[in-house]
Design a protein around this motif. Structure first.
Motif, PDB file in Angstrom:
ATOM      1  N   SER A 635      14.796   8.482  -4.952  1.00 53.19           N
ATOM      2  CA  SER A 635      15.828   7.460  -4.881  1.00 53.19           C
ATOM      3  C   SER A 635      16.371   7.310  -3.462  1.00 53.19           C
ATOM      4  O   SER A 635      16.764   6.227  -3.054  1.00 53.19           O
ATOM      5  CB  SER A 635      16.950   7.794  -5.855  1.00 53.19           C
ATOM      6  N   GLU A 636      16.341   8.405  -2.699  1.00 46.15           N
ATOM      7  CA  GLU A 636      16.880   8.317  -1.335  1.00 46.15           C
ATOM      8  C   GLU A 636      16.026   7.481  -0.412  1.00 46.15           C
ATOM      9  O   GLU A 636      16.519   6.802   0.464  1.00 46.15           O
ATOM     10  CB  GLU A 636      16.955   9.716  -0.727  1.00 46.15           C
ATOM     11  N   ARG A 637      14.717   7.579  -0.625  1.00 49.44           N
ATOM     12  CA  ARG A 637      13.828   6.971   0.361  1.00 49.44           C
ATOM     13  C   ARG A 637      13.728   5.457   0.204  1.00 49.44           C
ATOM     14  O   ARG A 637      13.282   4.767   1.095  1.00 49.44           O
ATOM     15  CB  ARG A 637      12.429   7.567   0.236  1.00 49.44           C
ATOM     16  N   LEU A 638      14.051   4.939  -0.955  1.00 49.80           N
ATOM     17  CA  LEU A 638      13.830   3.516  -1.166  1.00 49.80           C
ATOM     18  C   LEU A 638      15.088   2.690  -0.905  1.00 49.80           C
ATOM     19  O   LEU A 638      15.438   1.832  -1.684  1.00 49.80           O
ATOM     20  CB  LEU A 638      13.311   3.270  -2.589  1.00 49.80           C
ATOM     21  N   THR A 639      15.774   2.984   0.168  1.00 47.33           N
ATOM     22  CA  THR A 639      16.994   2.227   0.447  1.00 47.33           C
ATOM     23  C   THR A 639      16.760   1.126   1.468  1.00 47.33           C
ATOM     24  O   THR A 639      17.680   0.450   1.882  1.00 47.33           O
ATOM     25  CB  THR A 639      18.079   3.166   0.990  1.00 47.33           C
ATOM     26  N   LEU A 640      15.521   0.974   1.909  1.00 50.82           N
ATOM     27  CA  LEU A 640      15.203  -0.071   2.892  1.00 50.82           C
ATOM     28  C   LEU A 640      14.092  -0.945   2.342  1.00 50.82           C
ATOM     29  O   LEU A 640      13.226  -0.450   1.617  1.00 50.82           O
ATOM     30  CB  LEU A 640      14.682   0.578   4.173  1.00 50.82           C
ATOM     31  N   PRO A 641      14.082  -2.222   2.707  1.00 47.48           N
ATOM     32  CA  PRO A 641      12.920  -3.025   2.315  1.00 47.48           C
ATOM     33  C   PRO A 641      11.698  -2.509   3.081  1.00 47.48           C
ATOM     34  O   PRO A 641      11.825  -2.043   4.208  1.00 47.48           O
ATOM     35  CB  PRO A 641      13.277  -4.441   2.778  1.00 47.48           C
ATOM     36  N   GLY A 642      10.530  -2.615   2.446  1.00 43.42           N
ATOM     37  CA  GLY A 642       9.326  -2.163   3.141  1.00 43.42           C
ATOM     38  C   GLY A 642       8.948  -0.734   2.821  1.00 43.42           C
ATOM     39  O   GLY A 642       8.232  -0.096   3.580  1.00 43.42           O
ATOM     40  N   VAL A 643       9.441  -0.210   1.709  1.00 43.87           N
ATOM     41  CA  VAL A 643       8.993   1.120   1.262  1.00 43.87           C
ATOM     42  C   VAL A 643       8.624   1.012  -0.211  1.00 43.87           C
ATOM     43  O   VAL A 643       9.358   0.419  -0.999  1.00 43.87           O
ATOM     44  CB  VAL A 643      10.107   2.180   1.414  1.00 43.87           C
ATOM     45  N   ALA A 644       7.457   1.536  -0.578  1.00 43.81           N
ATOM     46  CA  ALA A 644       7.071   1.536  -1.992  1.00 43.81           C
ATOM     47  C   ALA A 644       6.437   2.878  -2.319  1.00 43.81           C
ATOM     48  O   ALA A 644       5.981   3.594  -1.434  1.00 43.81           O
ATOM     49  CB  ALA A 644       6.093   0.409  -2.263  1.00 43.81           C
ATOM     50  N   LEU A 645       6.462   3.174  -3.601  1.00 43.48           N
ATOM     51  CA  LEU A 645       5.979   4.477  -4.044  1.00 43.48           C
ATOM     52  C   LEU A 645       4.642   4.333  -4.751  1.00 43.48           C
ATOM     53  O   LEU A 645       4.541   3.651  -5.769  1.00 43.48           O
ATOM     54  CB  LEU A 645       7.018   5.058  -5.003  1.00 43.48           C
ATOM     55  N   GLY A 646       3.612   4.979  -4.199  1.00 40.41           N
ATOM     56  CA  GLY A 646       2.291   4.908  -4.834  1.00 40.41           C
ATOM     57  C   GLY A 646       1.962   6.233  -5.496  1.00 40.41           C
ATOM     58  O   GLY A 646       2.678   7.217  -5.350  1.00 40.41           O
ATOM     59  N   LEU A 647       0.873   6.214  -6.228  1.00 39.33           N
ATOM     60  CA  LEU A 647       0.423   7.447  -6.874  1.00 39.33           C
ATOM     61  C   LEU A 647      -0.996   7.747  -6.408  1.00 39.33           C
ATOM     62  O   LEU A 647      -1.844   6.858  -6.376  1.00 39.33           O
ATOM     63  CB  LEU A 647       0.437   7.288  -8.396  1.00 39.33           C
ATOM     64  N   ALA A 648      -1.230   8.989  -6.018  1.00 39.54           N
ATOM     65  CA  ALA A 648      -2.562   9.329  -5.510  1.00 39.54           C
ATOM     66  C   ALA A 648      -3.124  10.487  -6.299  1.00 39.54           C
ATOM     67  O   ALA A 648      -2.387  11.257  -6.908  1.00 39.54           O
ATOM     68  CB  ALA A 648      -2.454   9.708  -4.037  1.00 39.54           C
ATOM     69  N   TRP A 649      -4.445  10.580  -6.277  1.00 40.13           N
ATOM     70  CA  TRP A 649      -5.082  11.708  -6.953  1.00 40.13           C
ATOM     71  C   TRP A 649      -5.756  12.583  -5.905  1.00 40.13           C
ATOM     72  O   TRP A 649      -6.418  12.089  -5.002  1.00 40.13           O
ATOM     73  CB  TRP A 649      -6.107  11.182  -7.946  1.00 40.13           C
ATOM     74  N   THR A 650      -5.559  13.857  -6.004  1.00 35.44           N
ATOM     75  CA  THR A 650      -6.258  14.787  -5.114  1.00 35.44           C
ATOM     76  C   THR A 650      -6.860  15.875  -5.994  1.00 35.44           C
ATOM     77  O   THR A 650      -6.460  16.020  -7.140  1.00 35.44           O
ATOM     78  CB  THR A 650      -5.302  15.459  -4.114  1.00 35.44           C
ATOM     79  N   PRO A 651      -7.799  16.621  -5.452  1.00 32.57           N
ATOM     80  CA  PRO A 651      -8.376  17.709  -6.267  1.00 32.57           C
ATOM     81  C   PRO A 651      -7.316  18.710  -6.725  1.00 32.57           C
ATOM     82  O   PRO A 651      -7.538  19.485  -7.632  1.00 32.57           O
ATOM     83  CB  PRO A 651      -9.365  18.373  -5.325  1.00 32.57           C
ATOM     84  N   LEU A 652      -6.168  18.688  -6.099  1.00 36.26           N
ATOM     85  CA  LEU A 652      -5.122  19.628  -6.496  1.00 36.26           C
ATOM     86  C   LEU A 652      -4.197  19.027  -7.545  1.00 36.26           C
ATOM     87  O   LEU A 652      -3.161  19.591  -7.863  1.00 36.26           O
ATOM     88  CB  LEU A 652      -4.289  20.053  -5.289  1.00 36.26           C
ATOM     89  N   GLY A 653      -4.526  17.846  -8.032  1.00 40.02           N
ATOM     90  CA  GLY A 653      -3.673  17.211  -9.030  1.00 40.02           C
ATOM     91  C   GLY A 653      -3.141  15.895  -8.500  1.00 40.02           C
ATOM     92  O   GLY A 653      -3.503  15.446  -7.411  1.00 40.02           O
ATOM     93  N   GLY A 654      -2.282  15.257  -9.275  1.00 32.68           N
ATOM     94  CA  GLY A 654      -1.721  13.976  -8.834  1.00 32.68           C
ATOM     95  C   GLY A 654      -0.600  14.195  -7.836  1.00 32.68           C
ATOM     96  O   GLY A 654      -0.037  15.284  -7.745  1.00 32.68           O
ATOM     97  N   GLU A 655      -0.308  13.151  -7.060  1.00 30.57           N
ATOM     98  CA  GLU A 655       0.788  13.255  -6.095  1.00 30.57           C
ATOM     99  C   GLU A 655       1.453  11.907  -5.961  1.00 30.57           C
ATOM    100  O   GLU A 655       0.816  10.868  -6.134  1.00 30.57           O
ATOM    101  CB  GLU A 655       0.244  13.636  -4.717  1.00 30.57           C
ATOM    102  N   ILE A 656       2.754  11.921  -5.612  1.00 27.16           N
ATOM    103  CA  ILE A 656       3.366  10.637  -5.281  1.00 27.16           C
ATOM    104  C   ILE A 656       3.198  10.422  -3.786  1.00 27.16           C
ATOM    105  O   ILE A 656       3.131  11.380  -3.016  1.00 27.16           O
ATOM    106  CB  ILE A 656       4.865  10.584  -5.662  1.00 27.16           C
TER     107      ILE A 656
END
Ligand code: ADP
Length: 840
Positions: A635-656
């Motif tokens: 919630s802290e990071r999305l206080t500016l326009p131009g930031v979005a949260l994606g989801l990625a997959w790595t061999p160590l599991g999922g990550e935001i």
């Protein structure tokens, strides 16, 4: 005693004067000669002579001090021993000399000197009888003599037997002594024994000078008794080990029986003989197949002919040792009871229902059809999700041995298949080594980390594994080192990997992949309380009465101190808590132990022992593990326009994954940072093109409000965590959302995360790893997850509580994505309400 019947020595004997001890009849000594007279004797008499008589010489102890020896002939000792030179070896290093091996025959007395040069020649008188030692007539004669001599010889014989009794009969030298003792005539015993036991030269000289048999017995007997007494004393003071006994037996080197050379080396030969015999017995007992047996017997034959010092001896020996150790036909009987297996799997592991179900199916088929040539199971998932531990449980349910073969980083096929025996230091591969370790031919082999196999110039280990894993081929697996086939068909192989992407396709083809996804927060809490905490308590010697970790604390550890798909780091943190508590408990214990009734009340005021159980709350947690490592940053990071949260997959599991964008005046350039692969860069270009094409629809503008967002503007896209390489198409929707927010000036909802591939036409394509990604979003506290429409079916695999906690938006095109990402929908999108398939 005059010379009687028996064998006669020549009446003229060349004499060898020696400083090196005393030769007694019946013993063999090695003498080194270098004085001119002795050298002449050897070269002119011994080496030139052709008859047996010419090898007989007289040996006289030189009683003159060797330091003051001169060229003149010293006064000769009157009595000497005639001996036969058995061996002559010449050498000129460090000065010319000969080494003679001489066996003493009988005493003689020097009657007169004939010549002094080049060597001493004398007229001699033979003193002892020289009988054939094989007859027992002489012995009987001595015994029959009765009186003092008979008694003495009997006493002497008994003492000799007593001496032998004190020595270790397993030492071959001693055993030989024992054998010879009975076969030798009694009259020769004083000479033989005196030359064997520890005696000084002076004493030996006394024995030599004792011409009468009775006197000889009398002289030698005290020496023998002394040796026995000495031994007794030693045995009393020292705990005898066979080694010591060997040392105690003072067999002078070279002090041997006539015609029989005692040599300590022989003992090794005997050992060796026994050794190869044992090995041969083992080879026959190893129950190996015909072909292997043939090879072994051939090698054994070679081994017998080889001297031990040959380097190849050790190689062949090692090879044979391995061959007999291999479990050619040793196996355990499978004790499979599906119901018990289910209980065991359930007891050992929480959750993982799908995996457990498949494992049970596999085991059930095995039970019904004993010779199963089924696929190899391969567990694929992030670290610490219990892949290895399920493998171990399978072995336990079957009652088989478990062996783990770590394949991470293996890049040489010899690691799997062994080195050929022609190489120095060659050894068998890991498969054969593993079989040797478990000593059974039907273990469960866990091939760990098959996705991390390397490749190098030394061949491809994956190709070698193909043969191992193929049920059609592995009944005759040939390790290069063994060079004979070993049947691997009874071995149960299970593989583990973090990702299937790097498993060579041919290998993957042989395996049935079972995905083991990461755990949800709730599952982790359960695993912690059912398994990890009890395990750790036990490992640290603590009991639940001493340490209590409440559920809220576990949740705290999971969310603030770990960020992982599995539970390994959670287990470590619990371990850290246990260690800290162990110190407290141990301190407390010491305190209560030293407590005495008088001072207990006084001490109680000062420092009360910790109240048990120690409960770990938030404060204690912070104290032990330090400040939280991870925070809910979404919630802290999305206080500016131009930031979005994606989801990625790595061999160590999922990550935001955050995607950040900013714009500045410029010439329409796009800068990308954050270790990106080519696919990621393409996604970024794709996103910008689509946004520019649709700028009008969505009212996107550049900094100054012009309808082309890129006009006079430079754009910078950044993917934080710059040290980690990121690639893959699934960030497409996130980049679009991030840029749309930048161009429109609107904030993306801070509780939305998304994944999906895009096309130039604005369609959203399905991506992989949905389950891990959603779990990561759930871990990070996200509320809404946008996924491609065609991934909807993947949601069924999610645990019910995760599905209940999250809003899922399935998007078929970018319009829907944008609509769902912004509070109240995105301007210009077709629907103002996001399409919800909420609470699946
Ligand atoms: P992997 O092989 O997947 O990397 P491990 O099998 O070594 O992971 O598991 C790490 C630790 O986590 C082990 O101590 C294991 O017992 C524990 N563990 C993992 N999953 C579970 C589970 N579902 N239930 C109980 N313990 C688990």
């Amino acid at each position: 005693m005059a010379s009687g019947g028996g064998i006669q020595i020549p009446s003229r004997l060349p004499l060898l004067l020696t400083h090196e001890g005393v030769l007694l009849p019946g013993s063999t000594v090695r003498l080194s000669v270098d004085s001119p007279r002795n050298m002449h004797l050897v070269s002119q008499r011994l080496l030139k002579g052709t008859s047996l008589k010419s090898t007989i010489i007289g040996v006289i102890p030189n009683t003159r001090d060797p330091e003051h020896d001169t060229d003149d002939l010293p006064t000769l000792h009157k009595i000497g021993t005639a001996g036969i030179a058995v061996q002559v070896v010449g050498s000129n290093w460090p000065k010319p000399h000969y080494t003679l091996l001489i066996t003493g025959l009988c005493r003689f007395r020097v009657s007169s000197l004939l010549t002094e040069r080049p060597f001493v020649l004398a007229e001699v008188e033979q003193l002892d009888k020289l009988e054939q030692y094989t007859t027992t007539a002489a012995a009987e004669a001595v015994a029959a003599e009765g009186g003092d001599l008979g008694e003495l010889s009997q006493k002497f014989y008994q003492a000799a037997v007593q001496l032998l009794g004190m020595l270790d009969m397993s030492v071959p030298v001693v055993a030989k002594f024992r054998r010879l003792l009975d076969s030798l005539p009694r009259e020769t015993l004083p000479d033989v024994v005196a030359s064997m036991i520890r005696t000084s030269n002076k004493e030996k000289l006394q024995v030599l000078d004792a011409v009468s048999l009775e006197e000889r017995f009398k002289k030698a007997l005290p020496m023998l008794t002394r040796q026995i007494e000495g031994l007794k004393l030693l045995q009393k003071t020292r705990k005898m080990s066979p080694d010591n006994e060997k040392r105690v037996l003072s067999v002078r080197k070279g002090g041997v029986f006539p015609g029989r050379q005692f040599n300590l080396d022989e003992e090794d030969e005997d050992d060796d003989g026994d050794d190869t015999a044992t090995l041969e017995r083992k080879v026959h007992g190893a129950n190996m197949p015909e072909a292997a047996l043939r090879v072994c017997l051939k090698e054994l034959k070679r081994l017998k002919k080889m001297p031990q010092s040959m380097p190849e001896y050790a190689l062949t020996r090692n090879y044979l040792d391995l061959m007999v150790e291999l479990p050619w036909s040793k196996s355990t009987k499978d004790c499979l009871d599906i119901r018990a297996a289910r209980t065991l799997l359930d007891n050992d592991h929480y959750a993982m229902d799908k995996l457990k179900r498949r494992v049970l199916e596999y085991l059930a088929v095995r039970q019904l059809k004993t010779s199963l040539k089924g696929p190899i199971l391969c567990f694929v998932g992030p670290p610490g999700v219990g892949k290895t531990s399920v493998g171990r449980s399978i072995a336990r349910t079957l009652g088989r041995e478990f062996h783990r073969i770590a394949l991470g980083g293996v890049c040489d096929q010899s690691d799997i298949r062994g080195h050929r025996r022609t190489y120095v230091g060659s050894m068998p591969g890991r498969i054969i080594n593993g079989l040797k370790t478990v000593a059974l031919n039907n273990p469960v082999f866990l091939l760990d980390e098959v996705d991390k196999l390397g490749k190098s110039l030394q061949g491809d280990p994956a190709a070698a594994l193909l043969e191992v894993l193929d049920p059609e081929q592995n009944h005759s697996f040939t390790d290069h080192y063994l060079n004979v086939a070993f049947d691997l068909s009874q071995v149960l192989f299970i593989a583990t990997a973090n990702t299937t992407a790097t498993i060579p396709p041919a290998l993957l083809d042989r395996m049935e992949v079972l995905q083991v996804p990461g755990y949800t927060q709730e599952e982790k809490v359960e695993i912690a309380h059912r398994h990890l905490i009890p395990n750790q308590l036990e490992q640290h010697g603590l009991t639940p009465q001493q340490l209590h970790i409440p559920q809220e604390t576990t949740q705290d550890i999971i969310s603030s101190y770990t960020r992982e798909a599995g539970v390994r780091s959670l287990e470590r943190k619990i371990g850290a808590i246990c260690r800290a508590v162990a110190v407290k408990v141990a301190e407390g214990h010491r305190f209560t132990k030293t407590e005495t009734p008088e001072n207990s009340s006084r001490q109680e005021d000062k420092a009360a022992p910790p109240e048990l159980p120690i409960v770990i709350d938030h404060i204690a947690l912070k104290d032990i593990l330090g400040p939280p490592l991870f925070e809910m940053e979404v919630s802290e990071r999305l206080t500016l326009p131009g930031v979005a949260l994606g989801l990625a997959w790595t061999p160590l599991g999922g990550e935001i994954m955050f995607v950040e964008a900013s714009r500045m005046e410029g010439e329409g350039q796009l800068t990308l940072t954050g270790q990106l692969g080519d696919v990621m860069k393409e996604s970024a270009h794709l996103a910008i093109s689509w946004l520019r094409a649709n700028a009008k629809t969505y009212q996107l503008t550049n900094v100054v409000g012009s309808p082309d967002p890129l006009e006079g503007t430079d754009i910078h896209l950044h993917f934080p965590a710059g040290a980690v390489t990121k690639d893959g198409p699934s960030a497409g929707v996130t980049i679009v959302t991030c840029l749309a927010s930048l161009f429109s000036g609107q904030l993306v909802r801070s509780d939305v995360a998304m994944t999906g591939e895009i096309t130039l036409r604005g369609l959203v394509l399905p991506v992989g790893g949905i389950k891990d990604k959603v779990l990561a979003a759930h871990r990070a506290g996200v509320k809404r997850v946008i996924i491609p429409k065609r991934n909807e079916k993947d949601l069924e695999e999610l645990p019910a509580n995760v599905r209940a906690d999250l809003d899922f938006v399935t998007a078929g095109n970018l319009d829907e994505v944008l609509n769902a990402s912004f509070e109240g929908g995105f301007p210009g999108t077709s629907g103002t309400h996001p399409q919800l398939t909420s609470k699946l």
